[in-house]
Scaffold this motif. Structure first.
Motif, PDB file in Angstrom:
ATOM      1  N   GLY A  53      -5.593   1.389   3.840  1.00 51.17           N
ATOM      2  CA  GLY A  53      -6.538   0.357   4.774  1.00 51.17           C
ATOM      3  C   GLY A  53      -7.946   1.063   4.308  1.00 51.17           C
ATOM      4  N   ASN A 250      -5.427  -8.117  -2.248  1.00 50.95           N
ATOM      5  CA  ASN A 250      -5.984  -7.652  -0.392  1.00 50.95           C
ATOM      6  C   ASN A 250      -5.652  -9.166  -0.064  1.00 50.95           C
ATOM      7  OD1 ASN A 250      -8.176  -5.601   0.036  1.00 50.95           O
ATOM      8  ND2 ASN A 250      -9.206  -6.186  -1.620  1.00 50.95           N
ATOM      9  N   ARG A 275       0.497  -2.322  -1.328  1.00 50.97           N
ATOM     10  CA  ARG A 275       0.054  -2.737  -0.324  1.00 50.97           C
ATOM     11  C   ARG A 275       0.862  -4.354   0.319  1.00 50.97           C
ATOM     12  NH1 ARG A 275      -6.118  -3.421  -1.136  1.00 50.97           N
ATOM     13  NH2 ARG A 275      -6.690  -1.524  -1.943  1.00 50.97           N
TER      14      ARG A 275
END
Length: 381
Positions: A53, A250, A275
């Motif tokens: 991030g 995301n 992620r």
């Protein structure tokens, strides 16, 4: 099977001598990797990569503190149990869920790496995969906002270097400049080149304005036209039927992907193993995509650890997806101090076949890349 006796994470950073061309997010100052390591009782070391991030040291701290309670003493094969505990305790029911998901991602990849090394098998075989060769497109920190002729030369370099037949161009600059770049690349290379476009959350204008022109130019997909908090806008754009809509880097975990797929927000499903919770969670997302008849095109992060893990995932998912290749000329975390990831040639990506991920980490040489704090993207003006 030997149990895990140590878990740690640290940030390593590579400052760009020549910063990449800007995207809608800006131009990065450096490439950061949160390197995660599990050590087993027999001395086996497994490595993983957590996405950072804008705060890699914060992600590393979660690994080095709370996550040790979850992981130490387990066997590296207990990836599903670690996944279940982290989601139940930290992701679905507590604050800082995003940081814990990033931390879990690197840990999960490292556990699979260690397990494969102990068994003497590549990860994809442990997962039941057999395909080792994949279609690819050029992405990473490349093909940004630059004059059309310079962009075409960069595409030409990629094609001459490895025979790439597909690339991802960036939009989100301005409608006029974005379309000028895409039109020029299409004119130079014709229909033999597949073109994807990425708006990187579409910060500067509503990129739906250019969707009709993108359709006329034969663009394969439009990636991240909006921020992830607005799935209804993805649904509305997709319902127009102009250009396939892609997203997922995301989104967090299979539960979020299931919601987006049920809403009809996606044509192309793009989790990032560094992620979404690692290989274990990404496989669940691949199953959702396949069941819904959607394309599967995982997003990549920064090092050969992530790139190799992504190909092992694609193999386990049946081998029908497409790999996003890092097209940058220099990346020491891809083919330097971390190496042995995918082999790119003739427009294809070949999977590492060594035990575990098949990736080598030179820990001593990594000392030349001390980690930096804070965001790798400077504050917008």
């Amino acid at each position: 099977m030997p149990r895990i006796t140590a878990l740690d994470a640290r940030v390593v950073s590579y400052g760009f001598d020549h910063r990449p061309r800007p995207l809608s997010l800006g131009s990065a100052l450096r490439r950061d990797v949160v390197l995660v390591r599990v050590v087993c009782a027999d001395g086996t070391v497994g490595y993983g990569e957590s996405f950072h991030g804008h705060a890699g040291t914060a992600v590393a701290e979660i690994v080095n503190s709370t996550m040790r309670e979850v992981v130490l003493g387990r066997e590296p094969s207990e990836t599903a149990d670690v996944n279940r505990e982290v989601f139940a305790r930290f992701v679905l029911s507590a604050g800082m869920s995003g940081g814990f998901l990033l931390a879990l991602s690197g840990i999960d990849i490292a556990m699979w790496d260690a397990w494969g090394k102990i068994q003497g098998e590549p990860v994809h075989r442990l997962l039941g995969g057999s395909v080792t060769d994949f279609a690819l497109y050029g992405g990473g920190f490349t093909l940004g906002f630059q004059p059309p002729d310079e962009l075409a030369e960069e595409v030409r370099r990629m094609r001459e270097q490895s025979g790439w037949q597909a690339v991802k161009l960036r939009i989100g600059d301005s409608p006029e400049r974005d379309l000028a770049r895409i039109r020029h690349v299409r004119e130079v290379f014709g229909d033999e080149l597949s073109i994807m476009v990425d708006a990187n959350l579409g910060h500067r204008y509503d990129v739906a304005r250019v969707a009709p022109a993108l359709a006329e130019l034969g663009v394969d997909w439009l990636e991240e036209p909006y921020p992830p908090g607005s799935p209804a806008r993805f649904v509305a754009l997709r319902s127009r039927g102009l250009v396939p809509v892609a997203a997922g880097e995301n989104l967090g975990g299979a539960h979020e992907f299931a919601d987006w797929i049920d809403r009809g927000a996606l044509d192309v499903v793009q989790p990032d193993v560094s992620r979404v919770g690692g290989i274990t969670e990404a496989l669940r997302i691949a199953a959702l995509a396949r069941a819904a008849g959607l394309r599967f095109a995982p997003h990549i992060s920064h090092s050969a650890l992530n790139h190799a893990a992504t190909l092992h995932l694609l193999s386990a998912a049946g081998g029908e997806g497409i790999f996003e290749a890092d097209g940058t000329v220099e990346n020491p975390f891809r083919d330097g101090v971390i190496s042995g990831g995918p082999v790119l040639a003739n427009g294809r990506a070949s999977l590492p076949t060594g035990p575990g991920l098949g990736v080598t980490v030179d820990e001593e040489a990594l000392g030349r890349y001390p980690g930096e704090r804070g965001s790798p993207f400077p504050r917008p003006r």
